[in-house]
Write a protein that holds these residues in place. Structure first.
Motif, PDB file in Angstrom:
ATOM      1  N   SER A 183       0.823  -1.210   0.000  1.00 14.05           N
ATOM      2  CA  SER A 183       0.000   0.000   0.000  1.00 14.05           C
ATOM      3  C   SER A 183       0.854   1.255   0.000  1.00 14.05           C
ATOM      4  O   SER A 183       0.541   2.240  -0.686  1.00 14.05           O
ATOM      5  N   SER A 187       1.011   4.053  -2.887  1.00 14.76           N
ATOM      6  CA  SER A 187       0.749   5.450  -2.563  1.00 14.76           C
ATOM      7  C   SER A 187       1.838   6.352  -3.142  1.00 14.76           C
ATOM      8  O   SER A 187       1.547   7.421  -3.693  1.00 14.76           O
ATOM      9  N   ALA A 190       1.339   6.468  -6.886  1.00 22.18           N
ATOM     10  CA  ALA A 190       0.156   7.252  -7.253  1.00 22.18           C
ATOM     11  C   ALA A 190       0.458   8.747  -7.255  1.00 22.18           C
ATOM     12  O   ALA A 190      -0.057   9.498  -8.089  1.00 22.18           O
ATOM     13  N   ARG A 191       1.310   9.191  -6.332  1.00 20.21           N
ATOM     14  CA  ARG A 191       1.662  10.608  -6.282  1.00 20.21           C
ATOM     15  C   ARG A 191       2.679  10.985  -7.347  1.00 20.21           C
ATOM     16  O   ARG A 191       2.705  12.137  -7.796  1.00 20.21           O
ATOM     17  N   GLN A 197      -7.293   7.262  -7.799  1.00 19.20           N
ATOM     18  CA  GLN A 197      -7.591   6.326  -6.708  1.00 19.20           C
ATOM     19  C   GLN A 197      -8.048   4.970  -7.224  1.00 19.20           C
ATOM     20  O   GLN A 197      -7.689   3.930  -6.663  1.00 19.20           O
ATOM     21  N   THR A 198      -8.822   4.957  -8.312  1.00 18.62           N
ATOM     22  CA  THR A 198      -9.318   3.686  -8.837  1.00 18.62           C
ATOM     23  C   THR A 198      -8.180   2.845  -9.390  1.00 18.62           C
ATOM     24  O   THR A 198      -8.095   1.634  -9.120  1.00 18.62           O
ATOM     25  N   SER A 200      -5.100   2.993  -8.484  1.00 15.54           N
ATOM     26  CA  SER A 200      -4.305   2.547  -7.340  1.00 15.54           C
ATOM     27  C   SER A 200      -4.908   1.298  -6.703  1.00 15.54           C
ATOM     28  O   SER A 200      -4.195   0.355  -6.345  1.00 15.54           O
ATOM     29  N   GLN A 201      -6.221   1.282  -6.565  1.00 15.96           N
ATOM     30  CA  GLN A 201      -6.886   0.109  -5.997  1.00 15.96           C
ATOM     31  C   GLN A 201      -6.807  -1.091  -6.930  1.00 15.96           C
ATOM     32  O   GLN A 201      -6.720  -2.237  -6.469  1.00 15.96           O
TER      33      GLN A 201
END
Length: 250
Positions: A183, A187, A190-191, A197-198, A200-201
């Motif tokens: 995770s 994170s 992702a940045r 967010q989708t 990333s999940q």
């Protein structure tokens, strides 16, 4: 005046115990694992990228698919697996009061890093984890376990020691640790890429079987099985030290 019918009350026997319910100790263990390995636990994990920042700048990671593949390798063939082995060995040594073995594991884990920034990342998180655990979640035996490490304290060893001191089983500790690790890496990606967010999940969901398989291998492995083959990721960690602009500390 019309008659008002009376409501009949029927006494009911207490419901039978739920066969799927957790025991008090199981619920406590889950509560602590969710706390210790959540993003809200203040070990500073958000400030480290494990070289992902350099990989993004170099063009190795450009989207969700390339991040997924990079992290799968880091989990299965690189620092993820090695950290899992150290966690398992530290947990077992602490649980069996193998003081000399625990010291050797802690020292080997502290030396088993390929770059200065990776050393900073795992040691600073390990010290923070121990300090917070002692302040808010102290228990009998924890101070002695820490003392046996002679000051060598990296993140997976810290998690192994604290979970052992609290009598939390190794297997769920291992899976919670890998979930936190994956995770945090996602994170960072992702940045940096950036990702929504989708996406990333989706990456986290895709990594589930990799995490499960790696955790199983780490639980079965010995210190002789330690080894990493993620050379590009190791180089990313080394080159991040001289990267011109940086958001992360590693």
């Amino acid at each position: 005046m019309p008659a008002i019918p009376m409501l009949m009350t029927i006494s009911k026997s207490p419901p039978s115990a739920d066969p799927g319910a957790m025991t008090e100790s199981e619920a406590a263990a889950l509560y602590r694992l969710m706390t210790w390995l959540s993003p809200a636990f203040p070990v500073g994990a958000f400030s480290y990228s494990s070289g992902i920042e350099w990989a993004v700048e170099a063009g190795d990671i450009t989207d969700a698919a390339s991040l997924r593949d990079w992290l799968a390798s880091m989990l299965a063939d690189g620092p993820g697996f090695c950290d899992g082995v150290f966690l398992a060995q530290a947990h077992r040594a602490a649980s069996t009061h193998d003081d000399a073995g625990l010291r050797d594991i802690a020292e080997l884990a502290a030396a088993f890093v390929p770059s200065r920034e990776r050393q900073l990342e795992t040691s600073s998180q390990g010290r923070a984890f121990i300090e917070i655990a002692r302040s808010a979640w102290n228990c009998d035996g924890l101070d002695d376990m820490i003392a046996h490490c002679n000051g060598a304290m990296v993140y997976p060893v810290a998690v192994g020691i604290v979970s052992s001191a609290h009598k939390i089983p190794l297997a769920p500790t291992m899976h919670a640790f890998f979930h936190a690790l994956a995770s945090n890496w996602i994170s960072a990606g992702a940045r940096l890429v950036p990702l929504g967010q989708t996406d990333s999940q989706r990456v986290l969901a895709w990594l589930e079987p990799v995490v499960v398989a790696t955790a199983k291998r780490a639980l079965q492995a010995s210190l002789d099985d330690l080894g990493s083959a993620t050379f590009r990721a190791d180089l990313a960690g080394m080159r991040h030290e001289t990267q011109y602009t940086r958001l992360f500390r590693s």
